[in-house]
Motif scaffolding. Structure first.
Motif, mmCIF file in Angstrom:
data_model
loop_
_atom_site.group_PDB
_atom_site.id
_atom_site.type_symbol
_atom_site.label_atom_id
_atom_site.label_comp_id
_atom_site.label_asym_id
_atom_site.label_seq_id
_atom_site.Cartn_x
_atom_site.Cartn_y
_atom_site.Cartn_z
ATOM 1 N N HIS A 219 0.827 -1.210 0.000
ATOM 2 C CA HIS A 219 0.000 0.000 0.000
ATOM 3 C C HIS A 219 0.859 1.256 0.000
ATOM 4 N N PHE A 220 2.013 1.210 0.643
ATOM 5 C CA PHE A 220 2.899 2.375 0.609
ATOM 6 C C PHE A 220 3.525 2.529 -0.771
ATOM 7 N N LEU A 231 14.208 0.188 -0.705
ATOM 8 C CA LEU A 231 13.186 -0.864 -0.679
ATOM 9 C C LEU A 231 13.278 -1.692 0.606
ATOM 10 N N GLN A 232 14.469 -2.058 1.019
ATOM 11 C CA GLN A 232 14.618 -2.824 2.255
ATOM 12 C C GLN A 232 14.221 -1.990 3.466
ATOM 13 N N LEU A 233 14.461 -0.692 3.422
ATOM 14 C CA LEU A 233 14.040 0.180 4.512
ATOM 15 C C LEU A 233 12.524 0.212 4.627
ATOM 16 N N VAL A 234 11.827 0.239 3.503
ATOM 17 C CA VAL A 234 10.361 0.235 3.516
ATOM 18 C C VAL A 234 9.842 -1.076 4.113
ATOM 19 N N GLY A 235 10.390 -2.213 3.659
ATOM 20 C CA GLY A 235 9.947 -3.496 4.192
ATOM 21 C C GLY A 235 10.249 -3.658 5.670
ATOM 22 N N SER A 236 11.430 -3.217 6.107
ATOM 23 C CA SER A 236 11.786 -3.333 7.526
ATOM 24 C C SER A 236 10.884 -2.459 8.393
ATOM 25 N N THR A 237 10.622 -1.240 7.944
ATOM 26 C CA THR A 237 9.750 -0.349 8.721
ATOM 27 C C THR A 237 8.318 -0.875 8.740
#
Length: 422
Positions: A219-220, A231-237
């Motif tokens: 959704h983000f 991309l990894q920062l988005v998934g981790s957050t």
């Protein structure tokens, strides 16, 4: 040295107060102190009335109270009118009595009108109460009555809760957003989801946390273009937010700083957390497939091995970008349908059709996609889900052979395969 109580006389003498007046003041003070002691033992503190901590706050209670109050008012009016009638008969003449009788008839007509209005209000309230009652579940489809004594299973509201979650899915329908992401593609997203499954397994998080993290990520990304380095920062957050939403003991930023090998700092995590919440308008209670999967498994009365096989198909579907656009309830139903066929069980019994709201014709396109994905050979980059469900804890469901494709098609579209009479 005189005591504090004995110093009152010295102070009064210094102020030239008469002795009689002093005695009268002392007498009044003693009476006041006695009255205070009688009300409360705490030095004059007034006694508080006890109040009930819990009261009936339902609308039905208020309606009943209003009806009782109206009946009491009716009785009071009738009593007052009877008293007036008796006094008027003794004091007034026959002509006045006739006038009073005419007035009483008018009063009765007005009372009748009021009674009719009140009866109409009561009927309206009863009609509204009947509309609020949820329809009863047929006996052959009742799967919650066996848990009527378990308050944690909330059998009275179980079906209503999942019907509400299914209605909320309309708000969270996703489209193909990769055209808005110039720096990432579906393969990068699949690698990220595969890594999130590993994070969930290593930290022993709930499966709901994993599913919600993937939903938050999608959704983000559907709203905000990002660079591939983030991309990894988005998934981790997203996993951090999901753990705060689902876990009893959620993960901290330090955990993700460690697993990301300090590729990002704390300030970046906090800024990304704020960005995701603002992009989603702080509405992160997204229905996920795992909730519906457990519900459908209970409705079908299957064992843990069958539920684990359906969970294996469901976690595989998390990595397929083509299935992002499907509703979670439909995806869960398709995974359980494929698991039932793999175990040589009836494909879609009526109880599942009733509680899910889906027929086999609606499940067919999604079932075919999941079957094609599960039939593919394992990839070297996407291997966490298959290795996870190859463990004996998960009944080694990843090593089970899939149902034959012809059997699958006969179940999905039986009209295409008519029976041959010999």
């Amino acid at each position: 040295m005189p005591s504090v109580r004995g110093r009152r006389g010295l102070v009064a003498a210094a102020l030239n107060v008469p002795v009689e007046q002093q005695q009268q003041q002392q007498h009044e003070e003693q009476e006041v102190s006695k009255s205070k002691r009688s009300t409360s033992p705490c030095l004059g503190v007034p006694k508080l009335k006890k109040r009930t901590a819990l009261v009936d706050m339902t609308n039905a209670h208020k309606v009943n109270l209003s009806f009782l109050d109206k009946k009491k008012k009716k009785k009071k009016k009738q009593q007052q009118q009877e008293v007036k009638k008796t006094s008027s008969v003794s004091e007034k003449s026959q002509a006045e009595q006739q006038r009073s009788t005419s007035e009483s008839t008018e009063g009765k007509s007005s009372e009748n009108d009021e009674e009719e209005k009140e009866e109409a209000e009561e009927q309206a309230v009863c009609h509204v109460a009947q509309d609020l009652v949820t329809p009863e579940v047929p006996v052959e489809f009742d799967v919650d009555s066996e848990n009527r004594n378990d308050c944690f299973m909330i059998p009275e509201y179980a079906k209503d809760i999942f019907d509400y979650l299914k209605s909320r899915e309309e708000k969270f329908v996703l489209q193909d957003y990769m055209c808005q992401q110039p720096s990432i593609n579906a393969g990068m997203r699949a690698i990220l989801v595969d890594w999130l499954v590993e994070v969930q397994e290593n930290f022993e998080l709930y499966h709901e946390t994993l599913y919600l993290a993937v939903k938050l990520t999608d959704h983000f990304l559907a709203r905000t273009p990002i660079h591939r380095d983030s991309l990894q920062l988005v998934g981790s957050t997203a996993m951090l937010l999901a753990s705060k939403f689902e876990e009893r003991d959620p993960l901290s930023v330090d955990n993700f700083l460690y697993i990301c090998d300090d590729a990002y700092n704390r300030e970046q995590f906090l800024r990304m957390e704020a960005s995701i919440l603002q992009a989603l308008s702080f509405d992160i209670g997204i229905p996920v497939a795992y909730h519906f999967l457990r519900r459908y498994a209970k409705c079908a009365g299957v064992g843990m091995d069958m539920l684990t096989l359906a969970r294996y198909f469901s976690e595989l579907s998390l990595m397929d970008f083509e299935l992002v656009q499907e509703r979670s309830s439909l995806l869960a139903a398709a995974c359980l349908f494929l698991a039932l066929l793999t175990k040589d069980l009836p494909g879609w019994p009526p109880v599942l059709q009733f509680h899910s709201g889906y027929e086999i014709s609606e499940l067919a396109p999604v079932v075919r996609k999941i079957y094609a994905m599960a039939a593919q050979p394992p990839s070297s980059e996407l291997k966490v889900v298959r290795s996870k469900y190859s463990h004996e804890v998960f009944f080694r469901v990843a090593s089970l052979p899939l149902v034959d494709y012809d059997v699958l098609e006969k179940t999905l579209e039986p009209q295409r395969f008519p029976l041959i009479q010999l």
